[in-house]
Write a protein that holds these residues in place. Sequence first.
Motif, PDB file in Angstrom:
ATOM      1  N   HIS A 510      41.322  43.761  31.248  1.00  0.00           N
ATOM      2  CA  HIS A 510      40.939  44.976  31.969  1.00  0.00           C
ATOM      3  C   HIS A 510      40.480  44.639  33.396  1.00  0.00           C
ATOM      4  O   HIS A 510      40.908  45.277  34.369  1.00  0.00           O
ATOM      5  CB  HIS A 510      39.808  45.663  31.199  1.00  0.00           C
ATOM      6  N   ALA A 511      39.621  43.592  33.518  1.00  0.00           N
ATOM      7  CA  ALA A 511      39.126  43.209  34.836  1.00  0.00           C
ATOM      8  C   ALA A 511      40.272  42.725  35.727  1.00  0.00           C
ATOM      9  O   ALA A 511      40.346  43.050  36.922  1.00  0.00           O
ATOM     10  CB  ALA A 511      38.056  42.117  34.697  1.00  0.00           C
ATOM     11  N   ALA A 512      41.191  41.939  35.157  1.00  0.00           N
ATOM     12  CA  ALA A 512      42.324  41.441  35.940  1.00  0.00           C
ATOM     13  C   ALA A 512      43.202  42.584  36.441  1.00  0.00           C
ATOM     14  O   ALA A 512      43.687  42.580  37.583  1.00  0.00           O
ATOM     15  CB  ALA A 512      43.140  40.468  35.097  1.00  0.00           C
ATOM     16  N   GLN A 513      43.410  43.594  35.585  1.00  0.00           N
ATOM     17  CA  GLN A 513      44.236  44.749  35.982  1.00  0.00           C
ATOM     18  C   GLN A 513      43.567  45.530  37.113  1.00  0.00           C
ATOM     19  O   GLN A 513      44.219  45.928  38.076  1.00  0.00           O
ATOM     20  CB  GLN A 513      44.458  45.650  34.771  1.00  0.00           C
ATOM     21  N   PHE A 528      40.508  31.593  37.790  1.00  0.00           N
ATOM     22  CA  PHE A 528      40.060  30.238  38.077  1.00  0.00           C
ATOM     23  C   PHE A 528      39.676  29.487  36.804  1.00  0.00           C
ATOM     24  O   PHE A 528      39.785  28.276  36.728  1.00  0.00           O
ATOM     25  CB  PHE A 528      38.861  30.306  39.027  1.00  0.00           C
ATOM     26  N   GLY A 529      39.268  30.221  35.799  1.00  0.00           N
ATOM     27  CA  GLY A 529      38.875  29.594  34.533  1.00  0.00           C
ATOM     28  C   GLY A 529      37.808  30.428  33.850  1.00  0.00           C
ATOM     29  O   GLY A 529      36.875  30.906  34.492  1.00  0.00           O
ATOM     30  N   GLY A 530      37.919  30.604  32.525  1.00  0.00           N
ATOM     31  CA  GLY A 530      36.930  31.396  31.800  1.00  0.00           C
ATOM     32  C   GLY A 530      36.866  32.804  32.338  1.00  0.00           C
ATOM     33  O   GLY A 530      37.863  33.530  32.404  1.00  0.00           O
ATOM     34  N   GLU A 531      35.656  33.219  32.777  1.00  0.00           N
ATOM     35  CA  GLU A 531      35.490  34.551  33.347  1.00  0.00           C
ATOM     36  C   GLU A 531      35.435  34.513  34.869  1.00  0.00           C
ATOM     37  O   GLU A 531      34.934  35.451  35.497  1.00  0.00           O
ATOM     38  CB  GLU A 531      34.211  35.189  32.792  1.00  0.00           C
ATOM     39  N   GLU A 532      35.919  33.423  35.502  1.00  0.00           N
ATOM     40  CA  GLU A 532      35.884  33.281  36.945  1.00  0.00           C
ATOM     41  C   GLU A 532      37.267  33.572  37.553  1.00  0.00           C
ATOM     42  O   GLU A 532      38.296  33.166  36.995  1.00  0.00           O
ATOM     43  CB  GLU A 532      35.443  31.880  37.340  1.00  0.00           C
ATOM     44  N   PHE A 533      37.272  34.263  38.704  1.00  0.00           N
ATOM     45  CA  PHE A 533      38.488  34.624  39.416  1.00  0.00           C
ATOM     46  C   PHE A 533      38.314  34.261  40.887  1.00  0.00           C
ATOM     47  O   PHE A 533      37.196  34.236  41.417  1.00  0.00           O
ATOM     48  CB  PHE A 533      38.782  36.132  39.286  1.00  0.00           C
ATOM     49  N   VAL A 534      39.436  33.974  41.537  1.00  0.00           N
ATOM     50  CA  VAL A 534      39.431  33.615  42.960  1.00  0.00           C
ATOM     51  C   VAL A 534      40.492  34.454  43.677  1.00  0.00           C
ATOM     52  O   VAL A 534      41.600  34.637  43.154  1.00  0.00           O
ATOM     53  CB  VAL A 534      39.720  32.109  43.168  1.00  0.00           C
ATOM     54  N   VAL A 535      40.122  34.953  44.863  1.00  0.00           N
ATOM     55  CA  VAL A 535      41.063  35.686  45.722  1.00  0.00           C
ATOM     56  C   VAL A 535      41.121  34.972  47.066  1.00  0.00           C
ATOM     57  O   VAL A 535      40.071  34.669  47.665  1.00  0.00           O
ATOM     58  CB  VAL A 535      40.627  37.148  45.923  1.00  0.00           C
TER      59      VAL A 535
END
Length: 620
Positions: A510-513, A528-535
Amino acid sequence: MTALLRILLLLLLPVMAQATSLSLLASDTRLLPGPAMHYWPDPDGLADIHSVRQLADSAWQPVARRDASFGYSKQAYWLRVTVHNPADEPINWVLLIGNPLLDKLDAYGLDGDRVYQAGDQRPFEQRWVDHRQLVLPFSLAAGEERELIVRMQTDGSANLSASLMSAEAFNHHEQFMLLLQGLFFGALLAMMIYNLSIFIITRDRNYLWYSLFVASFSFYQFIQLGFALQWLWPNLLAWHQMSFPFSSALATLFGILFTYSILDFKHQHPIYTWISRSLIASSLLVMGMALSAPYTMALIGSFILLGACAIFGVIATSLRWRDGFQSARLFALGWSALIVASLFSVLSGVGLIANSLLTLHAQQIGMLIELVIFSIALGVRIRHAQSDYQLAQVQLFAKEHQVRLEQAKSLDLQRQINDGLEASVQERTASLEQAMRELSTANQQLAELSRHDNLTGLFNRQVLNQELERLLAQAKRSRQPIAMLMMDLDHFKQVNDQHGHLIGDACLQHAAQRMSQRMRVNDLLVRFGGEEFVVVLCDTDLPGAMYLAEKLRNDIATHPCEHQGLSINLSLSIGVYALVPDADTSREQLLRHADQALYRAKAAGRNQVIDYQAFVSGNS
């Protein structure tokens, strides 16, 4: 008449006990004078040798045990023992005081009227013999009987730990003990260098914390055994006294850090982290007390800290063992050996058990056992890492073999077409082209799948490593700004704990969408891994990056994840770093500064956006 004799005998027993002398016979074994000793407590510490010698025999109390130990007491104690040489020739003997941490020790009757004065709160040069322990030599003529009187006073353990041995036996004993100490400290040094080398190669902090723990424990033992006062600071008496609780707390500090890291407390229940940080703070407090507070207070603080760490270590290790953590079993055995050995040392210090060579060196024995067990545990850790690497290689080779099989099938099909009838050349050629297109498509899909995260469909960390260098180089050439957002779903472990990992996966999707809907065509969004994202945002300055970050944060906060009738609220902590890169700007700098800003956002309460430059400016 019989009753009168019994009463007379009872009255004479104390006198008979006082008159007992200790015969010194030529032997290679050491004698423990404790059972033959008597003591007189001097609470005010004002008595001198003349007044002590005038005391009535009834004032003296028998030690009645193998060592003269009075626990932790600041008052002075006078002890006396009568020694006798029954031989027909003079003998040279040594009274060895095995507690090198006694503050002050005075001995009378060793060499005429000459008084022996030593202790770790007196300059080392005052000692008759240059030795880490207190060595009191004396000679007895043939048939001579002499009374030896010793006065001790200390802020630490009032444990005399005395033994008598001939000068020749003492020399043999000293050579043997120096050999054992050399082997002990040599083993610690080898283990420290070995683990430090592994840390330099692998950058695994487990090996760094263990190396520092071994080094600090070696420092603690160097002080406790008297080597430090003999070789490092013979005249720095104030520092020597405070160094004992200081080094104990320092070794405890690195032991806590090693435990926290090797048992992976960071990714377990927050209570592990909270207790570990509390113990770390307590270690620093004890170190501060050692440098500024009274010695007794710092010493008691170090004992309490050791007890708390031992209790926490037993409970936490048992729980991790129960959870199936592979390293917990060996870790529990190693720490148990050192904790039990330290308990023996503490009980000996307070006088609850008799002092002996075993209790004096109990911590060294426990540390050697722990070294062996931890070496095995760290070796198992390396073996598991090698197994994982080999498994990854096997999987890679399998994929490569599959691709070669597909290529072989294509070549075989091509040969069949070339060898076929001319009439079916076009048909076979068409089939081959179709097969080649399907193979190309499959290869492209395979390559594309390897670049995406299986759960969210976003690009994975491998793509970030590949694309970030290119995007950074492009920004350097065009002298345009580039920005990075480091994002983390807040308290996501609680979602998994409360609802299960399947619901957690739905929340990640849901968060990724939601994030993908806010991205431009040339923006790079990566899990990026687990619950981490990078933009990574090209041609985007700080205001633009902050605007997008706030939009993402608000979007996640206002759109809960709806799944299987549940409505799960989520929030984002975002660290932002934007700049116009120069020639020295690196990929690691972007990641590090964005991560530092994210850490600041989480520390400030989560569900917020923090700019790295603002955070740095605020600190400066």
